[in-house]
Design a protein around this motif. Structure first.
Motif, PDB file in Angstrom:
ATOM      1  N   VAL A 286      53.696 -46.461  74.752  1.00  0.00           N
ATOM      2  CA  VAL A 286      53.694 -45.002  74.897  1.00  0.00           C
ATOM      3  C   VAL A 286      53.379 -44.246  73.613  1.00  0.00           C
ATOM      4  O   VAL A 286      53.108 -43.045  73.648  1.00  0.00           O
ATOM      5  CB  VAL A 286      55.055 -44.520  75.437  1.00  0.00           C
ATOM      6  CG1 VAL A 286      55.273 -45.023  76.863  1.00  0.00           C
ATOM      7  CG2 VAL A 286      56.212 -44.960  74.528  1.00  0.00           C
ATOM      8  N   TRP A 287      53.394 -44.909  72.465  1.00  0.00           N
ATOM      9  CA  TRP A 287      53.234 -44.227  71.187  1.00  0.00           C
ATOM     10  C   TRP A 287      51.760 -44.110  70.791  1.00  0.00           C
ATOM     11  O   TRP A 287      51.064 -45.111  70.689  1.00  0.00           O
ATOM     12  CB  TRP A 287      53.993 -44.961  70.093  1.00  0.00           C
ATOM     13  CG  TRP A 287      55.478 -44.966  70.269  1.00  0.00           C
ATOM     14  CD1 TRP A 287      56.239 -45.962  70.825  1.00  0.00           C
ATOM     15  CD2 TRP A 287      56.389 -43.934  69.890  1.00  0.00           C
ATOM     16  NE1 TRP A 287      57.567 -45.612  70.808  1.00  0.00           N
ATOM     17  CE2 TRP A 287      57.693 -44.363  70.237  1.00  0.00           C
ATOM     18  CE3 TRP A 287      56.234 -42.684  69.281  1.00  0.00           C
ATOM     19  CZ2 TRP A 287      58.826 -43.592  70.001  1.00  0.00           C
ATOM     20  CZ3 TRP A 287      57.371 -41.917  69.042  1.00  0.00           C
ATOM     21  CH2 TRP A 287      58.638 -42.368  69.403  1.00  0.00           C
ATOM     22  N   PHE A 288      51.293 -42.896  70.562  1.00  0.00           N
ATOM     23  CA  PHE A 288      49.921 -42.672  70.101  1.00  0.00           C
ATOM     24  C   PHE A 288      49.946 -41.927  68.769  1.00  0.00           C
ATOM     25  O   PHE A 288      50.864 -41.153  68.480  1.00  0.00           O
ATOM     26  CB  PHE A 288      49.099 -41.913  71.140  1.00  0.00           C
ATOM     27  CG  PHE A 288      49.696 -40.611  71.608  1.00  0.00           C
ATOM     28  CD1 PHE A 288      49.378 -39.410  70.978  1.00  0.00           C
ATOM     29  CD2 PHE A 288      50.573 -40.572  72.694  1.00  0.00           C
ATOM     30  CE1 PHE A 288      49.919 -38.209  71.402  1.00  0.00           C
ATOM     31  CE2 PHE A 288      51.118 -39.375  73.134  1.00  0.00           C
ATOM     32  CZ  PHE A 288      50.800 -38.189  72.485  1.00  0.00           C
ATOM     33  N   SER A 289      48.939 -42.181  67.949  1.00  0.00           N
ATOM     34  CA  SER A 289      48.891 -41.628  66.594  1.00  0.00           C
ATOM     35  C   SER A 289      48.126 -40.311  66.577  1.00  0.00           C
ATOM     36  O   SER A 289      47.071 -40.187  67.196  1.00  0.00           O
ATOM     37  CB  SER A 289      48.225 -42.636  65.651  1.00  0.00           C
ATOM     38  OG  SER A 289      48.095 -42.098  64.347  1.00  0.00           O
ATOM     39  N   VAL A 290      48.667 -39.330  65.840  1.00  0.00           N
ATOM     40  CA  VAL A 290      47.999 -38.030  65.722  1.00  0.00           C
ATOM     41  C   VAL A 290      47.638 -37.692  64.281  1.00  0.00           C
ATOM     42  O   VAL A 290      46.881 -36.745  64.036  1.00  0.00           O
ATOM     43  CB  VAL A 290      48.867 -36.900  66.328  1.00  0.00           C
ATOM     44  CG1 VAL A 290      49.044 -37.095  67.827  1.00  0.00           C
ATOM     45  CG2 VAL A 290      50.219 -36.786  65.629  1.00  0.00           C
ATOM     46  N   LEU A 291      48.162 -38.443  63.318  1.00  0.00           N
ATOM     47  CA  LEU A 291      47.916 -38.112  61.908  1.00  0.00           C
ATOM     48  C   LEU A 291      48.307 -39.301  61.046  1.00  0.00           C
ATOM     49  O   LEU A 291      49.314 -39.962  61.297  1.00  0.00           O
ATOM     50  CB  LEU A 291      48.765 -36.895  61.516  1.00  0.00           C
ATOM     51  CG  LEU A 291      48.702 -36.410  60.062  1.00  0.00           C
ATOM     52  CD1 LEU A 291      47.338 -35.780  59.774  1.00  0.00           C
ATOM     53  CD2 LEU A 291      49.809 -35.385  59.799  1.00  0.00           C
TER      54      LEU A 291
END
Length: 294
Positions: free
Chosen positions: A122-127
């Motif tokens: 469920v974890w996605f990277s944004v920065l």
């Protein structure tokens, strides 16, 4: 026979060597629309030693270093899709230094739908920011320059609902040895989390990776020798997701091959959050470059 003066000087010298080594970090404050909230508001309650690192990448505490396994329980702050909020990260409190300059390494920011409690892919990277070999600047160096204030834009096309936001620093000063090799060996992970309720009309919920599961202690970005003549650094974990691209960037593991990814569950919405509901924060901006990512 030592004089009292020589003993005092020796103790002072010893203290000067010991204190900088305690260079830990956690989220102290959440800020939105220029409102820097009191410490702990909209943050996931950390474990008792709130700035102490996690080194075992297989533990559930890799998510948020939280006191409770229910990391989605707490107060949510309202933010609008497309706006910017900030997290303030410091060593021992809002007025303390950010982190020891010796603790070089990257920072990264992930998000996950709160309904998942951070469990599953469920974890996605944004920065994120790793290392620029041309300038010899690490993400930690940037964070120190910004006095611990990390600005995070809520992706404009992100689906509305509740999210867990995970900001993490990885300190690499002991990462020349693999975790478990000796008492001090291994990269130091400093993840901590805030809770937000996103408003907007977006529809994207990116695929994600599991934490634990996104890192291996032998990843080149986890087992890394700061003191060697490296020419590049690969940030461990997923690449920053490219919103609006119809698929985004593939998550990668330590071998550079696609990690196992799956669609994240749709986030739940709530009208009981506190905080501002629209606008963007002002202040210093942070880099979104990611050395070693595709």
């Amino acid at each position: 026979m030592f004089s009292k003066l020589s003993v005092s000087v020796s103790l002072a010298a010893l203290a000067s060597l010991v204190v900088p080594a305690f260079g830990h970090i956690y989220i102290t404050n959440f800020e939105y629309n220029g409102d820097k909230m009191e410490e702990g508001k909209c943050t996931v309650k950390p474990w008792d030693d709130k700035n102490y690192p996690e080194k075992d990448v297989t533990k559930d505490t890799m998510r948020c270093r939280s006191a409770s396994t229910a990391i989605n329980e707490g107060e949510y702050c309202d933010v609008a899709a497309g706006s910017t909020f900030s997290v303030h990260m410091h060593e021992s409190g809002p007025t303390d230094r950010v982190i020891s300059e010796s603790h070089k390494g990257p920072y990264m920011v992930y998000m996950a739908p709160a309904a998942s409690n951070g469990e599953g892919n469920v974890w996605f990277s944004v920065l994120d920011e790793g290392w620029n070999p041309d300038t010899d600047v690490w993400g930690v160096d940037t964070l120190i320059k910004l006095n611990g204030k990390l600005d995070i834009q809520v992706p404009p096309t992100l689906a509305p609902g509740q999210y867990i936001v995970r900001a993490q620093v990885i300190a690499l000063h002991e990462a020349d040895r693999v975790y478990g090799e000796d008492e001090d060996a291994g990269a130091e992970f400093f993840p901590s989390c805030v809770l937000i309720n996103v408003s907007g009309t977006g529809t994207e919920v990116p695929p994600g990776v599991a934490i634990p599961g996104a890192y291996d202690k032998n990843d080149p970005g986890v087992h890394f020798n700061l003191w060697d003549d490296a020419t590049s650094y690969e940030i461990p974990g997923p690449a920053v997701y490219k919103f609006g691209s119809g698929g985004g960037a593939a998550a990668t593991n330590n071998t550079g091959t696609p990690s196992v990814i799956a669609s994240s569950p749709a986030p739940s919405s709530s009208s009981s959050s506190s905080g501002s509901s629209s606008g963007s924060s002002s202040g210093s901006s942070s880099s979104s470059s990611s050395s070693g990512k595709s």
